[in-house]
Design a protein around this motif. Sequence first.
Motif, PDB file in Angstrom:
ATOM      1  N   ASP A 123       0.692  -1.351  -0.117  1.00  0.00           N
ATOM      2  CA  ASP A 123      -0.019  -0.147   0.072  1.00  0.00           C
ATOM      3  C   ASP A 123       0.779   1.265  -0.049  1.00  0.00           C
ATOM      4  OD1 ASP A 123      -2.702   1.278   0.453  1.00  0.00           O
ATOM      5  OD2 ASP A 123      -1.508   2.132   1.860  1.00  0.00           O
ATOM      6  N   GLU A 125       0.648   5.621   0.226  1.00  0.00           N
ATOM      7  CA  GLU A 125      -0.002   6.652   0.683  1.00  0.00           C
ATOM      8  C   GLU A 125       0.480   7.866   0.403  1.00  0.00           C
ATOM      9  OE1 GLU A 125      -3.328   6.374   1.313  1.00  0.00           O
ATOM     10  OE2 GLU A 125      -3.292   4.295   1.443  1.00  0.00           O
ATOM     11  N   SER A 166      -1.415   3.310   6.435  1.00  0.00           N
ATOM     12  CA  SER A 166      -1.015   2.225   5.294  1.00  0.00           C
ATOM     13  C   SER A 166      -0.797   1.013   5.680  1.00  0.00           C
ATOM     14  CB  SER A 166       0.210   3.015   4.604  1.00  0.00           C
ATOM     15  OG  SER A 166       0.789   2.370   3.839  1.00  0.00           O
TER      16      SER A 166
END
Length: 235
Positions: A123, A125, A166
């Motif tokens: 992930d 961000e 995240s």
Amino acid sequence: MLTYPLPACCTPLSDHWPLPQPLANTRFISTEFNPAQLAPDDFQRSQIAPAHGVAKRQAEFLAGRVCAREALRRLNGGDVVPAVGADRAPQWPAGISGSITHGKNWAAAIVANSGDWRGLGLDVENLLSTDRAKRLQGEILTPVELRRASLLDLEQLALLVTLTFSLKESLFKALYPLTLKRFYFEHAEVLEWSTDGTARLRLLTDLSAEWKSGSELEGQFGQFDGRLLSLIAVA
């Protein structure tokens, strides 16, 4: 081996590893993309089924799938673009674990044989501003995490909220394919994290007979170009 023209909106693909600890037997591919440069025939030329929505949504989807296909090609020579499942998650080939992420005009994918890594969660961000972090902390942090956060200055708080968001997103991506059960920010907590890019999380809910409340997992993260990238891998 099939090759495809790079979409006009994407920069050349990179296999640079951006995290502190290399992960054995995985393939990682990333690209930067510019929605303003998305060409009308980019999906057709790339032989990827088009996504719907505004240019940003189309470009990030295309960039992520281009990365995933190249990562799979480097892993085992396959020529596969993960489809979108009914649950909106990427549908990886049998025997493959993988994850796709995109944010701030950057996309990446990581894949592995599931015999090496059962679950992968990646992930990225954008780093939150201090104002947004203050507004969002109650939605992202558990009561215990909020108490720890209350001791931090605003810049540290912004980093902590971004990191927690995240890591929990990566945790979901890693465990959802193994449990097929959705869970949310309040169902996990970050126990600790270090400036060397390591972190540890704990589940606060039962997801399956194997993944029960109290289960702990290791994660890692790194920062670059105003972005924070996290990864959780289940061996």
